[in-house]
Design an enzyme around this catalytic site. Structure first.
Site, PDB file in Angstrom:
ATOM      1  CE1 TYR A  71      43.596  25.183  24.647  1.00 30.08           C
ATOM      2  CE2 TYR A  71      42.481  27.258  24.855  1.00 30.08           C
ATOM      3  CZ  TYR A  71      42.456  25.782  24.321  1.00 30.08           C
ATOM      4  OH  TYR A  71      41.466  25.488  23.760  1.00 30.08           O
ATOM      5  CB  SER A  76      40.112  28.279  21.800  1.00 33.73           C
ATOM      6  OG  SER A  76      39.543  28.861  23.090  1.00 33.73           O
TER       7      SER A  76
END
Ligand SMILES: NC(=O)c1ccc[n+]([C@@H]2O[C@H](COP(=O)([O-])OP(=O)(O)OC[C@H]3O[C@@H](n4cnc5c(N)ncnc54)[C@H](OP(=O)(O)O)[C@@H]3O)[C@@H](O)[C@H]2O)c1
Length: 251
Positions: free
Chosen positions: A171, A158
């Site tokens: 995350y 990401s």
């Protein structure tokens, strides 16, 4: 250095014929679209996820499109033990006989919150799904992947796993961990293995996770999962042999 796949890359129809590929988080979002695309290009796909009806829907989609019969593997990566991961690899070996690709796609967003207030229990859950499970699954599947002529492991990264951003908590940290795991494994396999290992950042994609992270965003402004499958096909197929240890971007 982050890189993209070759610009005008077009996967041929039988790109993945004869290959068996395991996809985690295959029931929804990007994992669903990529699983269907793998099957459409000839792969036998093992659909792993925690919600069986969603996996069954993808199974039906693949079969009705005329793809090779997939396999469904319900597994909650949050609670799965090292033994569960070993059992999974044994089941693949005994029932399918080979594994050519492993896509670590399942992911948990968790809360967006400052580190000072991040819920510790949620932190552990997110890291378990996003980082510890890919480690356990990679470790258990590696012997099978080593037996394939040109296996590929793809870790899903990401933007917030490549540059730290406020409030992305567990995350973001888990995606940094995924990049590190990819680099360490790639270095270990560099000299004596045909298994290639890379990370792929899908970019902004119209899924439930994206909507949860950016509730005010107009979903119509985002590419759909089906529109970003080509880099996944490239990384799983023979055209990416030699691409190893790279942090790639799908968009
Ligand atoms: N969408 C984006 O813009 C974007 C951007 C950058 C990176 N990513 C990454 O891309 C990957 C796919 O994300 P997405 O946007 O497609 O998200 P999504 O629509 O929320 O799909 C995530 C998938 O992971 C599965 N999953 C979650 N926890 C699991 C667990 N404990 N055990 C097994 N499966 C589990 C979910 O299962 P259920 O369906 O049963 O919940 C779902 O199928 C993730 O790794 C994400 O971090 C996405």
């Amino acid at each position: 250095m982050n890189t993209h796949i070759p610009e005008d890359y077009t996967p041929r129809a039988d790109l993945l014929a004869g290959r068996t590929i395991l996809v985690t988080g295959a029931g929804d979002g990007i994992g669903r679209a990529v699983s269907s695309a793998f099957a459409a290009h000839g792969a036998t796909v093992i659909l792993l996820g925690r919600t069986t009806p969603k996996l069954e829907a993808v199974y039906d989609e693949i079969v009705s499109a005329g793809g090779p019969q997939p396999a469904i593997y319900p597994m909650d990566l949050e609670g799965a033990t090292p033994d569960d991961h070993r059992q999974l690899a044994e089941n693949i070996a005994s029932q399918l006989g080979r594994l050519d690709g492993l896509l670590h796609n399942a992911g948990l967003l968790g809360s967006l919150a400052p580190i000072a207030h991040y819920d510790p229990v949620e932190w552990l859950r997110v890291v378990q799904v996003n980082l510890n499970a890919p480690f356990l699954l990679t470790q258990s599947c590696l012997p099978l992947l080593e037996r394939a002529p040109e296996a590929s492991i793809v870790f899903t990264s990401s933007g917030v796993g490549r540059r730290g951003r406020a409030y992305w908590g567990a995350y973001g940290a888990s995606k940094f961990g995924v990049e590190g795991l990819m680099q360490i494994l790639a270095d270990e396999l560099e000299e004596n293995s045909a298994v290639r290992v890379n990370s792929l950042n899908p970019g902004r994609v119209r899924t439930a996770m994206r909507a949860a992270a950016y509730p005010a965003e107009n979903p119509a402004s985002l590419l759909t999962p089906a529109e970003i499958v080509t880099p996944y096909l490239y990384l799983m197929g023979p055209d990416s042999v030699g691409v190893h240890g790279r942090a790639l971007d799908a968009q």
